[in-house]
Motif scaffolding. Structure first.
Motif, PDB file in Angstrom:
ATOM      1  N   VAL A 272       8.378   5.833  -9.632  1.00  0.00           N
ATOM      2  CA  VAL A 272       7.561   6.331  -8.520  1.00  0.00           C
ATOM      3  C   VAL A 272       6.479   5.307  -8.179  1.00  0.00           C
ATOM      4  O   VAL A 272       6.230   5.014  -7.000  1.00  0.00           O
ATOM      5  N   VAL A 273       5.851   4.756  -9.202  1.00  0.00           N
ATOM      6  CA  VAL A 273       4.832   3.724  -8.977  1.00  0.00           C
ATOM      7  C   VAL A 273       5.474   2.479  -8.365  1.00  0.00           C
ATOM      8  O   VAL A 273       4.921   1.866  -7.450  1.00  0.00           O
ATOM      9  N   ALA A 274       6.644   2.100  -8.840  1.00  0.00           N
ATOM     10  CA  ALA A 274       7.327   0.919  -8.306  1.00  0.00           C
ATOM     11  C   ALA A 274       7.626   1.082  -6.822  1.00  0.00           C
ATOM     12  O   ALA A 274       7.435   0.140  -6.033  1.00  0.00           O
ATOM     13  N   ARG A 275       8.086   2.280  -6.433  1.00  0.00           N
ATOM     14  CA  ARG A 275       8.369   2.499  -5.006  1.00  0.00           C
ATOM     15  C   ARG A 275       7.091   2.482  -4.177  1.00  0.00           C
ATOM     16  O   ARG A 275       7.058   1.934  -3.069  1.00  0.00           O
ATOM     17  N   ALA A 276       6.023   3.093  -4.711  1.00  0.00           N
ATOM     18  CA  ALA A 276       4.758   3.151  -3.967  1.00  0.00           C
ATOM     19  C   ALA A 276       4.157   1.761  -3.798  1.00  0.00           C
ATOM     20  O   ALA A 276       3.656   1.416  -2.710  1.00  0.00           O
ATOM     21  N   THR A 277       4.183   0.947  -4.840  1.00  0.00           N
ATOM     22  CA  THR A 277       3.609  -0.388  -4.732  1.00  0.00           C
ATOM     23  C   THR A 277       4.438  -1.278  -3.811  1.00  0.00           C
ATOM     24  O   THR A 277       3.888  -2.107  -3.074  1.00  0.00           O
ATOM     25  N   ALA A 278       5.764  -1.112  -3.823  1.00  0.00           N
ATOM     26  CA  ALA A 278       6.609  -1.878  -2.904  1.00  0.00           C
ATOM     27  C   ALA A 278       6.320  -1.495  -1.460  1.00  0.00           C
ATOM     28  O   ALA A 278       6.264  -2.358  -0.563  1.00  0.00           O
ATOM     29  N   ALA A 279       6.127  -0.198  -1.211  1.00  0.00           N
ATOM     30  CA  ALA A 279       5.802   0.258   0.149  1.00  0.00           C
ATOM     31  C   ALA A 279       4.441  -0.278   0.580  1.00  0.00           C
ATOM     32  O   ALA A 279       4.259  -0.672   1.746  1.00  0.00           O
ATOM     33  N   ALA A 280       3.474  -0.304  -0.337  1.00  0.00           N
ATOM     34  CA  ALA A 280       2.151  -0.842  -0.015  1.00  0.00           C
ATOM     35  C   ALA A 280       2.239  -2.328   0.321  1.00  0.00           C
ATOM     36  O   ALA A 280       1.590  -2.803   1.260  1.00  0.00           O
ATOM     37  N   ARG A 281       3.047  -3.058  -0.439  1.00  0.00           N
ATOM     38  CA  ARG A 281       3.216  -4.485  -0.158  1.00  0.00           C
ATOM     39  C   ARG A 281       3.770  -4.701   1.244  1.00  0.00           C
ATOM     40  O   ARG A 281       3.293  -5.579   1.992  1.00  0.00           O
ATOM     41  N   ALA A 282       4.744  -3.888   1.640  1.00  0.00           N
ATOM     42  CA  ALA A 282       5.316  -4.020   2.981  1.00  0.00           C
ATOM     43  C   ALA A 282       4.279  -3.698   4.051  1.00  0.00           C
ATOM     44  O   ALA A 282       4.194  -4.385   5.078  1.00  0.00           O
ATOM     45  N   ARG A 283       3.491  -2.661   3.823  1.00  0.00           N
ATOM     46  CA  ARG A 283       2.459  -2.302   4.798  1.00  0.00           C
ATOM     47  C   ARG A 283       1.400  -3.399   4.910  1.00  0.00           C
ATOM     48  O   ARG A 283       0.909  -3.694   6.002  1.00  0.00           O
ATOM     49  N   MET A 284       1.029  -3.975   3.782  1.00  0.00           N
ATOM     50  CA  MET A 284       0.034  -5.044   3.807  1.00  0.00           C
ATOM     51  C   MET A 284       0.559  -6.263   4.561  1.00  0.00           C
ATOM     52  O   MET A 284      -0.189  -6.932   5.283  1.00  0.00           O
ATOM     53  N   ALA A 285       1.844  -6.556   4.420  1.00  0.00           N
ATOM     54  CA  ALA A 285       2.424  -7.690   5.136  1.00  0.00           C
ATOM     55  C   ALA A 285       2.387  -7.472   6.641  1.00  0.00           C
ATOM     56  O   ALA A 285       2.222  -8.417   7.420  1.00  0.00           O
ATOM     57  N   GLU A 286       2.513  -6.212   7.057  1.00  0.00           N
ATOM     58  CA  GLU A 286       2.478  -5.899   8.496  1.00  0.00           C
ATOM     59  C   GLU A 286       1.060  -5.974   9.064  1.00  0.00           C
ATOM     60  O   GLU A 286       0.892  -6.130  10.274  1.00  0.00           O
ATOM     61  N   GLY A 287       0.039  -5.850   8.218  1.00  0.00           N
ATOM     62  CA  GLY A 287      -1.334  -5.768   8.716  1.00  0.00           C
ATOM     63  C   GLY A 287      -2.218  -6.931   8.332  1.00  0.00           C
ATOM     64  O   GLY A 287      -3.415  -6.766   8.103  1.00  0.00           O
ATOM     65  N   ARG A 288      -1.651  -8.125   8.260  1.00  0.00           N
ATOM     66  CA  ARG A 288      -2.406  -9.278   7.780  1.00  0.00           C
ATOM     67  C   ARG A 288      -3.360  -9.870   8.811  1.00  0.00           C
ATOM     68  O   ARG A 288      -4.088 -10.822   8.515  1.00  0.00           O
ATOM     69  N   ASP A 289      -3.396  -9.352  10.022  1.00  0.00           N
ATOM     70  CA  ASP A 289      -4.255  -9.924  11.057  1.00  0.00           C
ATOM     71  C   ASP A 289      -5.535  -9.123  11.244  1.00  0.00           C
ATOM     72  O   ASP A 289      -6.108  -9.091  12.335  1.00  0.00           O
TER      73      ASP A 289
END
Length: 424
Positions: free
Chosen positions: A389-406
Motif C-alpha cells: 500500500v505504501v509502495a503504491r502511494a509513494t509511486a503515485a506521489a512521485r508521478a504527481r510531483m513530476a506533473e507539477g514541477r513548474d
C-alpha cells in the motif's frame, strides 16, 4: 515578457523557508526583473550564487544565536526564539523597503509569513505585496485545522472544536509576547494595532501557497486571495549544488541506503543520529547521515555508513530506499518526488502536521522522539519498506510531483500579475 520592475523578496527562517525565495528570485531575474533578497545573513552566498542582490537581516552571529537555543526544538516553546528573531528585524526590513521605494523604484514585494517588516511596509506605503507560504500548517481553517506541535488533539473531535483550541493557543501563547512590541512599532508609525498575528501576517492582496491540492485540499474558509501552486523543489540552490563525489561513489558501491537528516538548523541531534546508526546495523542496511555539524555524529562510523554536512536531496533520494527526518515540508516534498517512504520523528513547528498528512495518505508514518529507539524504529521502517500500500502511494506521489514541477514558474506568473494589477 511582462514589463520589467524590481522585486524585493523577504524571507525570515531557516533553509526550508529561504530556499524557495532564492529559487523564485532566480526565475524572476531570468525573466528580466531586478531582484533583491532580504534574509538571515548566512544565506548571502546562496543568494549571490543565484544572481540576486542581498540585504542581510541581522548578522551570522544573530542567526546562530537563534538556532542554537535548545527551546527552538521544543514542541510548545519552539516558536518563541524564531518569533523573537522576526521581531528583531521588523524595523530594519521596513526601513529597507521604504528606502527602496523612496528612490522611485517600481517595486513589488514577496514575503514569508514571519517577514513582519514587509507587511508593515505594505500597510505604511501601500506596496503591492504577496505572502508566500511553504507549508499548509500556517493556513487556518475551521474545516481542516493544522495539528499544532505538542498538542495531539484526538481526530475524533469535530474539526471546528480543534480549530477553536488552535485559536485559543494563539491567544494565550503567541499574542501576549508578539503583539505588544509589534503594535508599539505600529503606533510610532501612526498605524492601528493588530489584533491577531496569524491573520494580519497574510497580505490582503495575494497569498501564494507552495503546496499542491492533493497534499492539502483547499478549504472553504481559506482567504479569497490565496492561490495554490504546488511544491517548490529548490535544493539545487542550497549549500551544495551538486552531488559530492564521495557520496556518489558510496551510492554506486551497494544497495540503496536509508537517509537520515534532522534539518539544516538542528544542533541537538546527537541522540537521533546515534539511533540512526543502530537502526542501520539492526536492519543490515547502509545509511547516509546528513548533519551540518560533525559533533552530532557518532565516531567512528561502522562500515556501510557515511556522514556528510549536506547533499542535494533531489539527486540523493531517488537512489535511496527510505528517508527518516524531522518533518520539514521541503524535505517531505523531496521524498515525495523521489517516491520513497518517510518516517518522521517530529520536533516542533509544522513537523507534527506534515507527519499527520503523510500518514493519512499512506506515504509514511511517525514516531515520537521518545519512541524513536533502535528496535522500534527498525520494525517500523521494515514495515514501510515491505508494505505494498505504501509502495503504491509513494509511486503515485512521485508521478504527481513530476506533473507539477513548474510551481516556481507559476509563482513568478502570480508575482507578475500582482504588478500588472497594480498598474491598471
Amino acid at each position: 515578457m511582462a514589463e520589467r520592475y524590481d522585486v524585493a523578496l523577504v524571507a525570515v527562517g531557516t533553509h526550508g523557508d529561504v530556499l524557495p525565495f532564492i529559487a523564485l528570485g532566480h526565475e524572476l531575474a531570468q525573466r528580466g526583473h531586478g531582484v533583491s533578497l532580504a534574509a538571515p545573513a548566512p544565506f548571502e552566498a546562496m543568494a549571490r550564487r543565484a544572481g540576486l542582490a542581498f540585504e542581510p537581516l541581522g548578522t551570522v552571529a544573530d542567526y546562530e544565536a537563534v538556532i542554537r537555543q535548545p527551546d527552538l526544538w521544543h514542541p510548545q516553546q519552539g516558536f518563541r526564539p524564531m518569533f523573537d528573531y522576526a521581531l528583531q528585524v521588523v524595523e530594519a526590513t521596513c526601513l529597507w523597503l521604504g528606502a527602496t521605494r523612496a528612490r522611485g523604484v517600481d517595486l513589488r514585494v514577496v514575503a514569508s509569513p514571519l517577514s513582519w517588516g514587509a507587511r508593515l511596509a505594505q500597510d505604511l506605503y501601500d506596496l503591492p505585496t504577496a505572502t508566500l507560504h511553504v507549508m499548509p500548517f500556517l493556513i487556518e481553517s475551521r474545516y481542516d485545522p493544522p495539528r499544532l506541535p505538542g498538542l495531539a488533539l484526538p481526530r475524533i473531535l469535530p474539526a471546528s472544536w480543534r480549530a477553536y483550541v488552535n485559536l485559543g493557543v494563539d491567544a494565550v501563547a503567541v499574542g501576549p509576547f508578539t503583539l505588544p512590541p509589534l503594535n508599539a512599532i505600529r503606533a510610532r508609525l501612526g498605524l492601528d494595532p493588530v489584533n491577531r498575528l496569524r491573520h494580519w501576517w497574510n497580505s490582503p492582496s495575494r497569498m501564494l501557497l507552495m503546496f499542491p491540492d492533493w497534499y492539502a485540499a483547499p478549504q472553504p474558509d481559506w482567504p479569497a486571495q490565496a492561490v495554490q501552486l504546488g511544491f517548490p523543489l529548490v535544493d539545487r540552490f542550497g549549500d551544495v549544488p551538486a552531488m559530492p563525489p564521495e557520496l556518489d561513489a558510496f551510492l554506486a558501491a551497494g544497495e540503496p541506503p536509508i537517509v537520515f537528516t534532522y534539518g539544516s538548523a538542528m544542533r541537538q541531534g546527537a541522540a537521533f543520529f546515534d539511533t540512526a546508526v543502530q537502526v542501520c546495523q539492526r536492519m543490515g542496511r547502509r545509511g547516509v547521515l546528513l548533519a551540518p555539524q560533525g559533533g552530532q555524529i557518532p565516531k567512528p562510523l561502522p562500515a556501510g555508513l557515511i556522514h556528510l554536512p549536506y547533499a542535494p536531496l533531489s539527486t540523493l533520494l531517488p537512489r535511496s530506499a527510505a528517508l527518516v527526518h524531522h518533518g520539514g515540508v521541503g524535505t517531505v516534498a523531496q521524498a515525495l518526488a523521489a517516491g520513497i517512504p518517510q518516517l518522521v520523528v517530529p520536533v516542533a513547528f509544522d513537523h507534527f502536521d506534515e507527519g499527520r498528512r503523510l500518514k493519512d495518505r499512506n506515504l509514511g508514518t511517525t514516531l515520537s522522539r521518545r519512541a524513536f529507539r533502535p528496535a522500534r524504529a527498525a520494525r517500523v521502517l521494515g514495515r514501510l519498506l515491505a508494505d505494498p500500500v505504501v509502495a503504491r502511494a509513494t509511486a503515485a506521489a512521485r508521478a504527481r510531483m513530476a506533473e507539477g514541477r513548474d510551481a516556481i514558474a507559476r509563482a513568478c506568473d502570480q508575482v507578475e500579475a500582482l504588478g500588472a494589477a497594480r498598474q491598471t
